[in-house]
Design a protein around this motif. Sequence first.
Motif, PDB file in Angstrom:
ATOM      1  N   SER A 165       0.814  -1.300   0.093  1.00 38.15           N
ATOM      2  CA  SER A 165       0.132   0.079  -0.216  1.00 38.15           C
ATOM      3  C   SER A 165       0.760   1.293   0.003  1.00 38.15           C
ATOM      4  O   SER A 165       0.494   2.271  -0.388  1.00 38.15           O
ATOM      5  N   GLU A 166       2.034   1.334   0.331  1.00 36.34           N
ATOM      6  CA  GLU A 166       2.889   2.651   0.468  1.00 36.34           C
ATOM      7  C   GLU A 166       3.996   2.558  -0.562  1.00 36.34           C
ATOM      8  O   GLU A 166       4.867   3.388  -0.623  1.00 36.34           O
ATOM      9  N   VAL A 167       3.832   1.420  -1.576  1.00 38.47           N
ATOM     10  CA  VAL A 167       5.086   1.374  -2.540  1.00 38.47           C
ATOM     11  C   VAL A 167       4.798   2.848  -3.507  1.00 38.47           C
ATOM     12  O   VAL A 167       3.690   2.881  -3.910  1.00 38.47           O
ATOM     13  N   ARG A 168       5.630   3.342  -3.707  1.00 41.62           N
ATOM     14  CA  ARG A 168       5.496   4.609  -4.664  1.00 41.62           C
ATOM     15  C   ARG A 168       6.354   4.682  -5.981  1.00 41.62           C
ATOM     16  O   ARG A 168       5.886   5.298  -7.103  1.00 41.62           O
ATOM     17  N   THR A 169       7.472   3.882  -6.133  1.00 39.44           N
ATOM     18  CA  THR A 169       8.419   3.880  -7.120  1.00 39.44           C
ATOM     19  C   THR A 169       8.319   2.674  -8.184  1.00 39.44           C
ATOM     20  O   THR A 169       8.748   2.983  -9.210  1.00 39.44           O
ATOM     21  N   LEU A 170       7.305   1.803  -7.783  1.00 41.79           N
ATOM     22  CA  LEU A 170       7.173   0.655  -8.691  1.00 41.79           C
ATOM     23  C   LEU A 170       5.690   0.410  -8.818  1.00 41.79           C
ATOM     24  O   LEU A 170       4.989   0.524  -7.868  1.00 41.79           O
ATOM     25  N   LYS A 171       5.195  -0.534  -9.850  1.00 37.96           N
ATOM     26  CA  LYS A 171       3.997  -0.614 -10.191  1.00 37.96           C
ATOM     27  C   LYS A 171       3.920  -2.063 -10.830  1.00 37.96           C
ATOM     28  O   LYS A 171       4.874  -2.748 -11.215  1.00 37.96           O
ATOM     29  N   VAL A 172       2.766  -2.814 -10.951  1.00 33.63           N
ATOM     30  CA  VAL A 172       2.483  -4.063 -11.459  1.00 33.63           C
ATOM     31  C   VAL A 172       2.857  -3.990 -13.128  1.00 33.63           C
ATOM     32  O   VAL A 172       2.419  -3.014 -13.595  1.00 33.63           O
ATOM     33  N   GLY A 173       3.806  -4.885 -13.186  1.00 32.03           N
ATOM     34  CA  GLY A 173       4.033  -4.853 -14.777  1.00 32.03           C
ATOM     35  C   GLY A 173       5.692  -4.345 -15.000  1.00 32.03           C
ATOM     36  O   GLY A 173       6.392  -4.675 -16.086  1.00 32.03           O
ATOM     37  N   ASP A 174       6.140  -3.466 -13.603  1.00 33.64           N
ATOM     38  CA  ASP A 174       7.521  -3.195 -13.892  1.00 33.64           C
ATOM     39  C   ASP A 174       8.481  -4.435 -14.042  1.00 33.64           C
ATOM     40  O   ASP A 174       8.417  -5.262 -13.193  1.00 33.64           O
ATOM     41  N   ARG A 175       9.481  -4.200 -15.193  1.00 35.73           N
ATOM     42  CA  ARG A 175      10.586  -5.480 -14.955  1.00 35.73           C
ATOM     43  C   ARG A 175      11.759  -4.876 -14.004  1.00 35.73           C
ATOM     44  O   ARG A 175      11.951  -3.405 -14.095  1.00 35.73           O
ATOM     45  N   VAL A 176      12.215  -5.721 -13.190  1.00 35.05           N
ATOM     46  CA  VAL A 176      13.003  -5.272 -11.989  1.00 35.05           C
ATOM     47  C   VAL A 176      14.208  -6.270 -11.976  1.00 35.05           C
ATOM     48  O   VAL A 176      14.191  -7.380 -12.356  1.00 35.05           O
ATOM     49  N   CYS A 177      15.143  -5.987 -11.145  1.00 33.71           N
ATOM     50  CA  CYS A 177      16.271  -6.879 -10.613  1.00 33.71           C
ATOM     51  C   CYS A 177      16.422  -6.551  -9.198  1.00 33.71           C
ATOM     52  O   CYS A 177      15.771  -5.373  -8.757  1.00 33.71           O
ATOM     53  N   MET A 178      16.984  -7.362  -8.505  1.00 32.83           N
ATOM     54  CA  MET A 178      16.838  -7.173  -7.061  1.00 32.83           C
ATOM     55  C   MET A 178      18.065  -7.421  -6.165  1.00 32.83           C
ATOM     56  O   MET A 178      18.817  -8.322  -6.537  1.00 32.83           O
ATOM     57  N   GLU A 179      18.426  -6.411  -5.367  1.00 35.09           N
ATOM     58  CA  GLU A 179      19.541  -6.787  -4.477  1.00 35.09           C
ATOM     59  C   GLU A 179      19.306  -7.528  -3.550  1.00 35.09           C
ATOM     60  O   GLU A 179      18.148  -7.478  -2.582  1.00 35.09           O
ATOM     61  N   PRO A 180      20.053  -8.686  -3.190  1.00 35.81           N
ATOM     62  CA  PRO A 180      19.511  -9.961  -2.374  1.00 35.81           C
ATOM     63  C   PRO A 180      19.637  -9.874  -1.168  1.00 35.81           C
ATOM     64  O   PRO A 180      19.244 -10.611  -0.166  1.00 35.81           O
ATOM     65  N   GLY A 181      20.272  -8.690  -0.443  1.00 36.47           N
ATOM     66  CA  GLY A 181      20.775  -8.548   1.126  1.00 36.47           C
ATOM     67  C   GLY A 181      19.914  -7.467   1.555  1.00 36.47           C
ATOM     68  O   GLY A 181      19.826  -6.292   1.192  1.00 36.47           O
ATOM     69  N   ILE A 182      19.062  -7.796   2.591  1.00 32.92           N
ATOM     70  CA  ILE A 182      18.224  -6.847   3.486  1.00 32.92           C
ATOM     71  C   ILE A 182      18.821  -6.638   4.818  1.00 32.92           C
ATOM     72  O   ILE A 182      19.025  -7.608   5.545  1.00 32.92           O
TER      73      ILE A 182
END
Length: 350
Positions: free
Chosen positions: A78-95
């Motif tokens: 609900s608070e995500v602002r920079t991404l939307k459904v359908g966006d192609r992404v890569c992910m940094e694996p360390g949190i």
Amino acid sequence: MQSLVLEKKDELSLRDFPAIDREEETLGPRDVRIKLHTVGICGSDVHYYTHGRIGPFVVNEPMILGHEASGTVIETGSEVRTLKVGDRVCMEPGIPDPNSRATQLGMYNIDPAVRFWATPPVHGILRPTCVHPEAFTFKLPDNVSFAEAAMVEPLAVGVHAATKARVKPGDNALVMGAGPIGLVTALSALAAGCAKVYVTDLAEKKLEIAGALSPAIIPVNVTSQDVNDVVKRDTDGWGVDIVFEATGSPHAAKTVFEALCPGGCVVMIGGQPDPIQYDAGAAMIREARVENIFRYAHVFPRCVGMLSSGAINVKPLITRTFDFSDSVQAFEIAASAPPADVKMQIELPQ
């Protein structure tokens, strides 16, 4: 949810993993749910498969492998602002823990509490979907493919190493090791400003790939050439400004200062399972600066930008691609270390 599971040392299976199904039901307000597309096979994944541990990280119960990934956003919090459904992404694996001292100092990669995919007890992402924080998920430009995007994670190691080396325009560098990390380090060093990069290895095919990446890369097969002789010949006996150790070999690590010029820098990249011999005298007489890196920090957007602009081309490093249904076979092949392969990837069904 069918996943590639390391059951224990030397035993892999492709099977449903109910525990992940339960965990993945929760999407936080600042998380996104991602449908995985491409996952690279990393040397650490293979090491867990063949040895069951890396240092203090031990596989004591079944674990899903994989941490080099790209995919598509299929749900947002609900608070995500920079991404939307359908966006192609890569992910940094360390949190990391946002409240840790290391994170607050900007060194989130060395936060002792960091949760990193496919590092026990944290599961990896060789599975259909995952939930990940928006802050560590990066939108891809249209001209960056899923396969290239799955290379951002290893490329980040090379860019972090070049950053720590403080490359200056016109520097000469030596990269020890022509595996995936060695080659992305060579590309990163060139992108940072190196005039020439020597790359050493034992496998002629990997050196052929290295030499084809750029006319500024000089491959050296250490079975038939002495890299120190080559470097000294080309630099009038001065040496290279930077040595990147990317083999993880104790024998190679013993020699890191030999080709280094006075006042030069050594960057230790390759993981060493045991203590290594270190020539303090050779370092001292050069006033050598020695840097150590652990994964990376603050470089994923830079890597995506360089792939998009063409400043770095990782496509030649992707030497084999497998279907998800062939994941077990893919790891068996990767474990055999074929000399002609650099990076193997797995594509998940879409």
